[in-house]
Design an enzyme around this catalytic site. Structure first.
Site, short mmCIF file in Angstrom:
data_model
loop_
_atom_site.label_atom_id
_atom_site.label_comp_id
_atom_site.label_asym_id
_atom_site.label_seq_id
_atom_site.Cartn_x
_atom_site.Cartn_y
_atom_site.Cartn_z
CG HIS A 130 -1.63 1.26 1.50
ND1 HIS A 130 -2.96 1.45 1.16
CD2 HIS A 130 -1.22 2.43 2.06
CE1 HIS A 130 -3.32 2.67 1.52
NE2 HIS A 130 -2.28 3.28 2.06
CD GLU A 131 2.00 3.49 3.68
OE1 GLU A 131 2.25 4.57 3.11
OE2 GLU A 131 1.00 3.32 4.39
#
Length: 285
Positions: A130-131
């Site tokens: 996600h990051e």
């Protein structure tokens, strides 16, 4: 689109600081505030990521120090087609993570000690994917600059309150806008900071969830991680968290009631989880 948003954010900061200068120092204050705003814009572009990392005491790690976590980030970066970012660990037991930087070539990902402890390797992989999606989608510049700008505006708002109280007797147009102008700006400044944070669209979190699930190949791992983080972050909030940087994190590090939820930069957690669970039942492209 993100370049346009960044430009708008910097323009808003400049205009707000010029208005503050006018309220405190009239025309001469406007000129001083304009040049100060320009300097702050340049500073924010080059150094805002370093400020945010230092704000949370993040420590850069090497592969030798944490081979499992570092190797996971490297593997995901390869899968995402990204250069290897710098990897940091935040000395906090509250489970959370964020990405920062100017662009994919100058990016960093940070995770708290708490998130490294409570998540399974598969769940942590979903979070870091996600990051890295924020890096790939180029969200990180606008997010980091928004954090710096919001913090600066809040600080200037506090300064204006004191200036209005102790130096607001002047009402000459050349020398100052007087107490009323200073008080008005002291009220407007925090609201402007909040609006700038809200301008960092909630939709980028949905996109990062979707992109992250595709990078790691397992939407349910990220969904399970979000469910666990949502619960754990409420039981163990990040005491050092600041409103100006809350939007950087994968889950909101702040605790509060209905008003905080209304102005939250994060989408509702149940909606994020539902979207990821729906992805698990259709082919990932």
């Amino acid at each position: 689109m993100n370049r346009l948003k960044t430009t708008l954010l910097l323009t808003c900061l400049t205009l707000l600081m010029v208005a503050m200068g006018s309220a405190i120092g009239g025309r001469s204050g406007m000129v001083f505030a304009f040049f100060m705003a320009c300097a702050m814009n340049v500073f924010s572009y080059w150094f805002s990521d370093k400020i945010v990392l230092r704000m949370y005491g993040a420590q850069e790690i090497t592969e030798a120090e944490n081979p499992a976590f570092y190797g996971m980030v490297r593997r995901l970066a390869v899968q995402a087609g990204l250069p290897m970012p710098r990897v940091y660990v935040i000395p906090s037991e509250s489970p959370n993570a964020f990405a920062t930087g100017r662009n994919p070539d100058h990016a960093a990902v940070a995770a708290t000690q708490g998130i490294l402890r409570i998540l399974t390797p598969e769940e942590l992989e979903g979070v870091m994917a996600h990051e890295l999606s924020h890096v790939k989608n180029r969200d990180i510049l606008i997010s980091t600059i928004a954090a710096t700008i919001a913090g600066a505006i809040s600080m200037l708002g506090n300064m204006l309150q004191w200036a209005a109280i102790f130096g607001g007797g002047r009402d000459n147009d050349e020398e100052g806008g007087g107490m009323l102008g200073g008080l008005a700006m002291a009220i407007i400044a925090p609201i402007a900071a909040m609006l700038i944070q809200m301008a960092v669209s909630r939709s980028r979190e949905y996109l990062a969830d979707e992109s992250g699930a595709r990078i790691c190949g397992n939407p349910l791992s990220l969904a399970n991680a979000l469910r666990k983080l949502d619960s754990a972050s409420r039981m163990l909030p990040m005491e050092e968290a600041r409103p100006a940087t809350a939007h950087l994190f994968i889950v909101n590090p702040l605790t509060g009631g209905a008003l905080l939820k209304l102005f939250s930069t994060h989408p509702p957690m149940e909606e994020r989880i539902a979207k990821l669970e729906a992805m698990a039942y259709r082919p990932l492209r």
